[in-house]
Design a protein around this motif. Structure first.
Motif, PDB file in Angstrom:
ATOM      1  N   ALA A   3     -88.710 -30.116 -10.390  1.00 20.59           N
ATOM      2  CA  ALA A   3     -89.715 -29.314 -11.099  1.00 20.59           C
ATOM      3  C   ALA A   3     -89.050 -28.417 -12.146  1.00 20.59           C
ATOM      4  CB  ALA A   3     -90.505 -28.471 -10.104  1.00 20.59           C
ATOM      5  N   TYR A   4     -87.946 -27.778 -11.784  1.00 23.60           N
ATOM      6  CA  TYR A   4     -87.210 -26.945 -12.741  1.00 23.60           C
ATOM      7  C   TYR A   4     -86.804 -27.762 -13.968  1.00 23.60           C
ATOM      8  CZ  TYR A   4     -86.562 -22.683  -9.945  1.00 23.60           C
ATOM      9  OH  TYR A   4     -86.763 -21.519  -9.258  1.00 23.60           O
ATOM     10  N   PHE A   5     -86.319 -28.979 -13.716  1.00 25.47           N
ATOM     11  CA  PHE A   5     -85.871 -29.830 -14.815  1.00 25.47           C
ATOM     12  C   PHE A   5     -87.039 -30.209 -15.726  1.00 25.47           C
ATOM     13  CE2 PHE A   5     -84.875 -34.137 -16.475  1.00 25.47           C
ATOM     14  CZ  PHE A   5     -83.798 -33.780 -17.273  1.00 25.47           C
ATOM     15  N   ALA A   6     -88.175 -30.586 -15.139  1.00 23.65           N
ATOM     16  CA  ALA A   6     -89.341 -30.978 -15.932  1.00 23.65           C
ATOM     17  C   ALA A   6     -89.863 -29.815 -16.765  1.00 23.65           C
ATOM     18  CB  ALA A   6     -90.441 -31.512 -15.002  1.00 23.65           C
ATOM     19  N   ILE A   7     -89.952 -28.651 -16.141  1.00 26.64           N
ATOM     20  CA  ILE A   7     -90.494 -27.478 -16.836  1.00 26.64           C
ATOM     21  C   ILE A   7     -89.615 -27.066 -18.013  1.00 26.64           C
ATOM     22  CG2 ILE A   7     -90.915 -25.003 -16.575  1.00 26.64           C
ATOM     23  CD1 ILE A   7     -93.152 -26.612 -15.458  1.00 26.64           C
ATOM     24  N   SER A   8     -88.320 -27.313 -17.917  1.00 32.72           N
ATOM     25  CA  SER A   8     -87.420 -26.907 -18.998  1.00 32.72           C
ATOM     26  C   SER A   8     -87.801 -27.565 -20.325  1.00 32.72           C
ATOM     27  CB  SER A   8     -85.966 -27.237 -18.634  1.00 32.72           C
ATOM     28  OG  SER A   8     -85.753 -28.641 -18.563  1.00 32.72           O
ATOM     29  N   PHE A   9     -88.375 -28.771 -20.270  1.00 31.00           N
ATOM     30  CA  PHE A   9     -88.821 -29.434 -21.499  1.00 31.00           C
ATOM     31  C   PHE A   9     -89.985 -28.681 -22.140  1.00 31.00           C
ATOM     32  CE2 PHE A   9     -86.616 -32.911 -19.393  1.00 31.00           C
ATOM     33  CZ  PHE A   9     -85.925 -33.494 -20.446  1.00 31.00           C
ATOM     34  N   SER A  10     -90.882 -28.150 -21.311  1.00 29.48           N
ATOM     35  CA  SER A  10     -92.017 -27.391 -21.847  1.00 29.48           C
ATOM     36  C   SER A  10     -91.540 -26.131 -22.552  1.00 29.48           C
ATOM     37  CB  SER A  10     -92.990 -27.022 -20.719  1.00 29.48           C
ATOM     38  OG  SER A  10     -93.568 -28.186 -20.160  1.00 29.48           O
ATOM     39  N   TYR A  11     -90.566 -25.449 -21.958  1.00 32.36           N
ATOM     40  CA  TYR A  11     -90.030 -24.244 -22.600  1.00 32.36           C
ATOM     41  C   TYR A  11     -89.262 -24.594 -23.875  1.00 32.36           C
ATOM     42  CZ  TYR A  11     -91.350 -21.211 -18.742  1.00 32.36           C
ATOM     43  OH  TYR A  11     -92.077 -20.491 -17.822  1.00 32.36           O
ATOM     44  N   HIS A  12     -88.727 -25.790 -23.925  1.00 33.76           N
ATOM     45  CA  HIS A  12     -88.011 -26.235 -25.123  1.00 33.76           C
ATOM     46  C   HIS A  12     -88.979 -26.621 -26.246  1.00 33.76           C
ATOM     47  CE1 HIS A  12     -85.286 -28.338 -27.762  1.00 33.76           C
ATOM     48  NE2 HIS A  12     -85.891 -29.493 -27.538  1.00 33.76           N
ATOM     49  N   GLU A  72     -86.605 -17.311 -19.970  1.00 30.59           N
ATOM     50  CA  GLU A  72     -86.265 -16.879 -21.322  1.00 30.59           C
ATOM     51  C   GLU A  72     -84.936 -17.487 -21.752  1.00 30.59           C
ATOM     52  OE1 GLU A  72     -87.228 -15.688 -24.708  1.00 30.59           O
ATOM     53  OE2 GLU A  72     -88.538 -15.042 -23.089  1.00 30.59           O
ATOM     54  N   PHE A  73     -83.994 -17.550 -20.814  1.00 27.67           N
ATOM     55  CA  PHE A  73     -82.707 -18.180 -21.100  1.00 27.67           C
ATOM     56  C   PHE A  73     -82.873 -19.686 -21.335  1.00 27.67           C
ATOM     57  CE2 PHE A  73     -80.634 -14.586 -18.503  1.00 27.67           C
ATOM     58  CZ  PHE A  73     -80.484 -13.817 -19.647  1.00 27.67           C
ATOM     59  N   VAL A  74     -83.810 -20.317 -20.600  1.00 29.37           N
ATOM     60  CA  VAL A  74     -84.096 -21.733 -20.833  1.00 29.37           C
ATOM     61  C   VAL A  74     -84.508 -21.942 -22.284  1.00 29.37           C
ATOM     62  CG1 VAL A  74     -85.655 -23.647 -20.319  1.00 29.37           C
ATOM     63  CG2 VAL A  74     -84.771 -22.272 -18.456  1.00 29.37           C
ATOM     64  N   ALA A  75     -85.461 -21.119 -22.749  1.00 24.27           N
ATOM     65  CA  ALA A  75     -85.977 -21.263 -24.111  1.00 24.27           C
ATOM     66  C   ALA A  75     -84.885 -21.030 -25.150  1.00 24.27           C
ATOM     67  CB  ALA A  75     -87.136 -20.292 -24.328  1.00 24.27           C
ATOM     68  N   ILE A  76     -84.017 -20.051 -24.894  1.00 22.88           N
ATOM     69  CA  ILE A  76     -82.954 -19.734 -25.854  1.00 22.88           C
ATOM     70  C   ILE A  76     -81.903 -20.840 -25.898  1.00 22.88           C
ATOM     71  CG2 ILE A  76     -81.040 -18.156 -26.332  1.00 22.88           C
ATOM     72  CD1 ILE A  76     -82.781 -15.897 -25.173  1.00 22.88           C
ATOM     73  N   CYS A  77     -81.465 -21.254 -24.714  1.00 22.51           N
ATOM     74  CA  CYS A  77     -80.339 -22.196 -24.656  1.00 22.51           C
ATOM     75  C   CYS A  77     -80.714 -23.603 -25.096  1.00 22.51           C
ATOM     76  CB  CYS A  77     -79.769 -22.237 -23.240  1.00 22.51           C
ATOM     77  SG  CYS A  77     -79.035 -20.675 -22.695  1.00 22.51           S
ATOM     78  N   THR A  78     -81.950 -24.035 -24.819  1.00 23.51           N
ATOM     79  CA  THR A  78     -82.342 -25.407 -25.159  1.00 23.51           C
ATOM     80  C   THR A  78     -83.040 -25.493 -26.514  1.00 23.51           C
ATOM     81  OG1 THR A  78     -84.461 -25.190 -23.981  1.00 23.51           O
ATOM     82  CG2 THR A  78     -82.580 -26.011 -22.727  1.00 23.51           C
ATOM     83  N   SER A  79     -83.087 -24.390 -27.242  1.00 27.52           N
ATOM     84  CA  SER A  79     -83.665 -24.423 -28.581  1.00 27.52           C
ATOM     85  C   SER A  79     -82.702 -25.113 -29.539  1.00 27.52           C
ATOM     86  CB  SER A  79     -83.966 -23.008 -29.076  1.00 27.52           C
ATOM     87  OG  SER A  79     -82.758 -22.287 -29.252  1.00 27.52           O
ATOM     88  N   THR A 120     -78.901 -29.343 -24.252  1.00 30.11           N
ATOM     89  CA  THR A 120     -79.995 -30.166 -23.758  1.00 30.11           C
ATOM     90  C   THR A 120     -80.521 -29.577 -22.449  1.00 30.11           C
ATOM     91  OG1 THR A 120     -78.566 -31.609 -22.445  1.00 30.11           O
ATOM     92  CG2 THR A 120     -78.915 -32.205 -24.762  1.00 30.11           C
ATOM     93  N   SER A 121     -81.694 -30.040 -22.037  1.00 26.34           N
ATOM     94  CA  SER A 121     -82.269 -29.542 -20.782  1.00 26.34           C
ATOM     95  C   SER A 121     -81.376 -29.873 -19.593  1.00 26.34           C
ATOM     96  CB  SER A 121     -83.671 -30.139 -20.574  1.00 26.34           C
ATOM     97  OG  SER A 121     -84.561 -29.696 -21.564  1.00 26.34           O
ATOM     98  N   SER A 122     -80.773 -31.055 -19.589  1.00 26.86           N
ATOM     99  CA  SER A 122     -79.909 -31.435 -18.472  1.00 26.86           C
ATOM    100  C   SER A 122     -78.632 -30.597 -18.446  1.00 26.86           C
ATOM    101  CB  SER A 122     -79.557 -32.922 -18.562  1.00 26.86           C
ATOM    102  OG  SER A 122     -78.930 -33.226 -19.793  1.00 26.86           O
ATOM    103  N   GLN A 123     -78.060 -30.299 -19.605  1.00 25.39           N
ATOM    104  CA  GLN A 123     -76.869 -29.446 -19.649  1.00 25.39           C
ATOM    105  C   GLN A 123     -77.172 -28.049 -19.128  1.00 25.39           C
ATOM    106  OE1 GLN A 123     -75.939 -29.820 -23.825  1.00 25.39           O
ATOM    107  NE2 GLN A 123     -74.378 -31.387 -23.489  1.00 25.39           N
ATOM    108  N   PHE A 124     -78.294 -27.511 -19.563  1.00 21.65           N
ATOM    109  CA  PHE A 124     -78.675 -26.186 -19.084  1.00 21.65           C
ATOM    110  C   PHE A 124     -78.890 -26.194 -17.578  1.00 21.65           C
ATOM    111  CE2 PHE A 124     -81.858 -23.193 -17.688  1.00 21.65           C
ATOM    112  CZ  PHE A 124     -81.398 -21.991 -18.208  1.00 21.65           C
ATOM    113  N   THR A 125     -79.610 -27.203 -17.082  1.00 26.73           N
ATOM    114  CA  THR A 125     -79.909 -27.267 -15.649  1.00 26.73           C
ATOM    115  C   THR A 125     -78.635 -27.335 -14.822  1.00 26.73           C
ATOM    116  OG1 THR A 125     -82.018 -28.392 -16.106  1.00 26.73           O
ATOM    117  CG2 THR A 125     -81.158 -28.545 -13.868  1.00 26.73           C
ATOM    118  N   LEU A 126     -77.652 -28.120 -15.269  1.00 26.53           N
ATOM    119  CA  LEU A 126     -76.401 -28.253 -14.525  1.00 26.53           C
ATOM    120  C   LEU A 126     -75.633 -26.929 -14.489  1.00 26.53           C
ATOM    121  CD1 LEU A 126     -75.108 -31.765 -15.655  1.00 26.53           C
ATOM    122  CD2 LEU A 126     -75.892 -31.093 -13.373  1.00 26.53           C
TER     123      LEU A 126
END
Length: 379
Positions: free
Chosen positions: A314-323, A247-254, A260-266
């Motif tokens: 895998a976490y990094f790739a999936i973050s794009f789908s949530y975005h 849920e945080f992925v979707a909120i932060c990368t919206s 960005t997905s990379s910023q969130f992942t880091l």
């Protein structure tokens, strides 16, 4: 021109499935590695060993006429060799694998952070998304710890279907965020509620993904004994924390979140590392397990390192789908179901061809679940 525009729209609408497939395949590899590196143990084993020791003690007292050499030589030599073999092939437990995961993620994250040339600072304390990304890292660490503990009591073909429970958390979370988006500006990208068609798709994907845990008997779901199984309640806790993470992925990368997905992942990786350090300092069982990691066979540690690199990808790739997709619940259900499909295929292949991993049971039920999931994805 109209056909080209329509085709482009379809491709854009479904572009979230691409990284979803990549992430699910990577997680299938990571889960299969966890089958290999984590020692499977059952609560009944200790009781059985104790009982066997008691029986041997009583048997020994009634056979005092047997010579000392007869009692000891062959059996004790075999036990000694077996114990020596266990020392040579010592596997990881859940806590140790979680620590390896945190260290691996931290090293990879720091390298990527150092190599990145972005002018935008990673940490922006005035942005709510920065704080949420750190909290997401805490949730990720706790979820990963519990899911790796689950591998101690069940194989990946049982653990992975139980990951579908995260969808039951994510769907209401996404609805709550949709409501809150009308009151908080940084949630403005979440105004769209889930449609009835996609709700039906969610139901099919969830049922299909969760069905294999019934092992052919749906009545098990209505039994309290099923929900009291260690693997089930451990996975419920894990699913709750990973639902918060996504849920945080979707909120932060919206678009309104601004990351960005990379910023969130880091940032999540740094939050994960802080959480694991806190567990080591304040949790005695966790600290005790980590201090014994030197007893583990090196090849299992190396495999775990490889598995966690795959897991991070895998976490990094999936973050794009949530975005890219508007509802996190559908993405979560599809992710778990696809992970299960790939995990089943890989587990069967590795077991039958290389005799690596744990036995795969109830294959027909798992194939049926794949059919239901496929129908849901087509919707």
């Amino acid at each position: 021109v109209s056909q080209a525009i329509a085709l482009l729209f379809v491709r854009m609408e479904h572009k979230w499935i691409g990284p979803l497939l990549v992430g699910a395949m990577l997680w299938a590899v990571s889960d299969t590695i966890s089958d290999v590196v984590i020692k499977e143990s059952h609560p009944s084993e200790k009781h059985e060993h104790n009982k066997a020791d008691e029986d041997s003690t009583s048997s020994g007292s009634s056979e005092e006429h047997t010579s000392e050499n007869e009692k000891k030589s062959p059996r004790l030599m075999e036990d000694g060799a077996h114990a020596k073999g266990k020392r040579l092939e010592m596997k990881l437990n859940g806590e140790q694998d979680a620590a390896i995961a945190a260290v691996t993620m931290l090293v990879v994250g720091m390298f990527v952070h150092y190599m990145s040339s972005s002018d935008v600072p990673l940490w922006r304390p005035h942005m709510p998304a920065s704080w949420l990304a750190l909290i997401a890292g805490f949730c990720q660490a706790l979820s990963l710890l519990y899911v790796l503990k689950a591998f101690e009591s069940a194989p990946s073909t049982i653990v992975v279907p139980l990951m579908q429970l995260q969808s039951l958390f994510i769907l209401p979370f996404s609805i709550i965020v949709t409501i809150l988006s009308f009151y908080f500006d940084f949630l403005a990208s979440h105004h769209i509620p889930i449609s009835m068609k996609h709700l039906l798709a969610f139901a099919l994907i969830f049922v299909g993904g969760f069905y294999p845990t019934a092992e052919g008997n749906v009545q098990r779901f209505f039994s309290s004994a099923f929900w009291r199984q260690p693997v089930v309640y451990v996975m419920i806790v894990s699913d709750f924390f990973i639902a918060l993470y996504y849920e945080f992925v979707a909120i932060c990368t919206s678009e309104s979140g601004g990351m960005t997905s990379s910023q969130f992942t880091l940032l999540a990786i740094y939050g994960n590392a802080v959480a694991v350090v806190a567990l080591y300092i304040f949790n005695l069982p966790f600290r005790t397990s980590i201090n014994k990691i030197g007893q583990v066979t090196y090849k299992f540690v190396l495999l775990a390192l490889i598995g966690e690199i795959v897991n991070l990808a895998a976490y990094f790739a999936i973050s794009f789908s949530y975005h890219w997709y508007y509802n996190e619940g559908v993405v979560s259900a599809a992710e778990g179901a696809l992970n299960q499909m790939f995990n089943l295929a890989l587990s069967i292949f590795m077991r039958r061809v290389f005799n690596i991993g744990r036995p795969v049971e109830h294959i027909s039920e798992k194939i049926l679940s794949c059919v239901l999931v496929s129908i849901g994805l087509l919707l």
